[in-house]
Design an enzyme around this catalytic site. Structure first.
Site, PDB file in Angstrom:
ATOM      1  N   ASP A  27       0.823  -1.201   0.000  1.00 15.25           N
ATOM      2  CA  ASP A  27       0.000   0.000   0.000  1.00 15.25           C
ATOM      3  C   ASP A  27       0.864   1.261   0.000  1.00 15.25           C
ATOM      4  OD1 ASP A  27      -2.377   1.345  -0.032  1.00 15.25           O
ATOM      5  OD2 ASP A  27      -3.098   0.581   1.884  1.00 15.25           O
ATOM      6  N   ASN A  75     -10.092  -3.070  -6.974  1.00 13.72           N
ATOM      7  CA  ASN A  75      -9.248  -2.063  -7.622  1.00 13.72           C
ATOM      8  C   ASN A  75      -9.687  -1.726  -9.050  1.00 13.72           C
ATOM      9  OD1 ASN A  75      -6.168  -3.155  -6.003  1.00 13.72           O
ATOM     10  ND2 ASN A  75      -7.586  -1.525  -5.426  1.00 13.72           N
ATOM     11  N   TRP A  76     -10.614  -2.508  -9.600  1.00 13.48           N
ATOM     12  CA  TRP A  76     -11.148  -2.164 -10.922  1.00 13.48           C
ATOM     13  C   TRP A  76     -11.916  -0.851 -10.876  1.00 13.48           C
ATOM     14  CZ3 TRP A  76      -9.238  -4.746 -14.858  1.00 13.48           C
ATOM     15  CH2 TRP A  76      -8.801  -6.073 -14.676  1.00 13.48           C
ATOM     16  N   ARG A  78     -10.815   1.904  -9.866  1.00 13.68           N
ATOM     17  CA  ARG A  78      -9.913   3.023 -10.109  1.00 13.68           C
ATOM     18  C   ARG A  78     -10.059   3.501 -11.558  1.00 13.68           C
ATOM     19  NH1 ARG A  78      -4.314   1.605  -6.743  1.00 13.68           N
ATOM     20  NH2 ARG A  78      -5.351   1.312  -4.725  1.00 13.68           N
ATOM     21  N   GLU A 207       0.225 -13.449  12.435  1.00 11.80           N
ATOM     22  CA  GLU A 207       0.595 -12.241  13.158  1.00 11.80           C
ATOM     23  C   GLU A 207       0.459 -11.068  12.193  1.00 11.80           C
ATOM     24  OE1 GLU A 207       1.462 -12.101  16.461  1.00 11.80           O
ATOM     25  OE2 GLU A 207       0.879 -14.228  16.453  1.00 11.80           O
TER      26      GLU A 207
END
Length: 253
Positions: A27, A75-76, A78, A207
Site C-alpha cells: 500500500d 481495484n477495478w 480506479r 501475526e
C-alpha cells in the site's frame, strides 16, 4: 488497539522464529509519489523497482513463501488510466520474473481470477506458473484480481459440485491458495490498519504488522525487512494454547 511499529532493531532473531510464509499488502504507492511531487502512477513503478532483491533476501533468511497483494477485485473501480497502466506494468514484471524463477529456482504462483485480465497478461500468468512449477527454492505468490471472500465462495461452490462433505483440510483443496502454507506474518504498509479482503482463510492465525512506511520505501530497505523478522520473533504465538509455539502449518499436497 493495534500498534503501528516504529523502527526498532533486534539482532537476536533466531532460526526457529522465522515466518515460513510472509504476506505483504503493498500500500501507499501513489502517496509515496505525491509526497515527492511525482505523478501518482510512477509510485507503482517504484513499488517494483527492487522487488527481486527483496524476494532473494527473505528466501536467504529462511522464509519459504512470500505473497504480495498487488491488485484486488475492488481495484477495478480506479480510473481506466491507472488500471491500464497497472496491467501493462504487471505484464512487464511477470515476464521478467520468468528469468528470476529460472536463476533462483523459485516457483511462482498467481492467485485470483484471470477473467477480467487482458489476454496477454492472463497468458503470461499461466506461462510463469507452468515454467516454474517444478522449482523448489521457494514460492512467490502474486494476488492479482484477488478477493478473499470470492475465493471462499468459489471453493464452496466447487465443494458442493463435488457432492462430498468437507473437512477443514479437504475444503482447502478447492481453494486457489490450498497448496500454500498458512500465513505466519502479514505486513501492511502506509499506516493502513486493516486486511482488506486479503487471504481471509490463510490469515486465520497470522501475526499482523502495520508499518508507517509506504510500499516503495519498504521494497528497497533491508533495514525494514529485518525489522519485520525481529518483530515476528518477539511475538508469542499460542494458537489457542497456553505456551509459546512458533508454528508454521504444512502446505497441502
Amino acid at each position: 488497539m493495534l500498534k503501528l511499529f516504529k523502527k526498532k532493531e533486534n539482532k537476536n532473531t533466531t532460526p526457529h522464529a522465522i515466518p515460513k510464509h510472509i504476506a505483504f499488502i503493498c500500500d501507499g504507492n501513489r502517496r509515496w509519489a505525491e509526497a515527492r511531487g511525482l505523478p501518482p502512477l510512477l509510485g507503482h513503478k517504484a513499488g517494483i523497482a527492487n522487488f527481486e532483491n527483496l524476494v532473494d533476501w527473505y528466501i536467504s533468511h529462511g522464509v519459504t513463501t512470500i505473497t504480495f497483494f498487488i491488485f484486488s477485485t475492488e481495484n477495478w473501480n480506479r480510473s481506466k488510466e491507472e488500471v491500464d497502466y497497472l496491467m501493462d506494468l504487471f505484464y512487464t514484471e511477470l515476464k521478467k520474473n520468468k528469468k528470476h524463477a529460472l536463476e533462483k529456482n523459485l516457483r511462482y504462483r498467481v492467485i485470483g481470477s484471470r477473467e477480467r485480465l487482458p489476454k496477454k497478461l492472463a497468458n503470461m500468468c499461466d506461462e510463469l506458473e507452468q515454467s516454474s512449477a517444478d522449482n523448489t527454492g521457494g514460492t512467490v505468490v502474486f494476488a492479482l484480481n484477488y478477493g478473499g471472500m470470492n475465493e471462499i465462495v468459489d471453493a464452496t461452490n466447487a465443494a458442493i459440485a463435488a457432492g462430498e462433505p468437507v473437512t477443514r483440510e479437504t475444503f482447502e483443496t478447492f481453494m486457489d491458495t490450498g497448496d500454500l502454507l498458512p500465513v505466519d506474518l502479514m505486513v501492511r504498509t502506509s499506516n493502513e490498519i486493516r486486511i482488506s479482503n486479503f487471504l481471509l482463510w490463510k490469515l486465520a492465525y497470522a501475526e499482523l504488522m502495520f508499518v508507517p512506511e509506504h510500499w516503495p520505501e519498504l521494497v528497497k530497505s533491508p533495514k525494514i525487512w529485518q525489522r519485520t523478522l525481529d518483530e515476528f520473533a518477539r511475538r508469542n504465538r499460542r494458537f489457542g494454547g497456553g505456551k509459546k509455539a512458533n508454528y508454521a502449518g504444512k502446505a497441502k499436497k
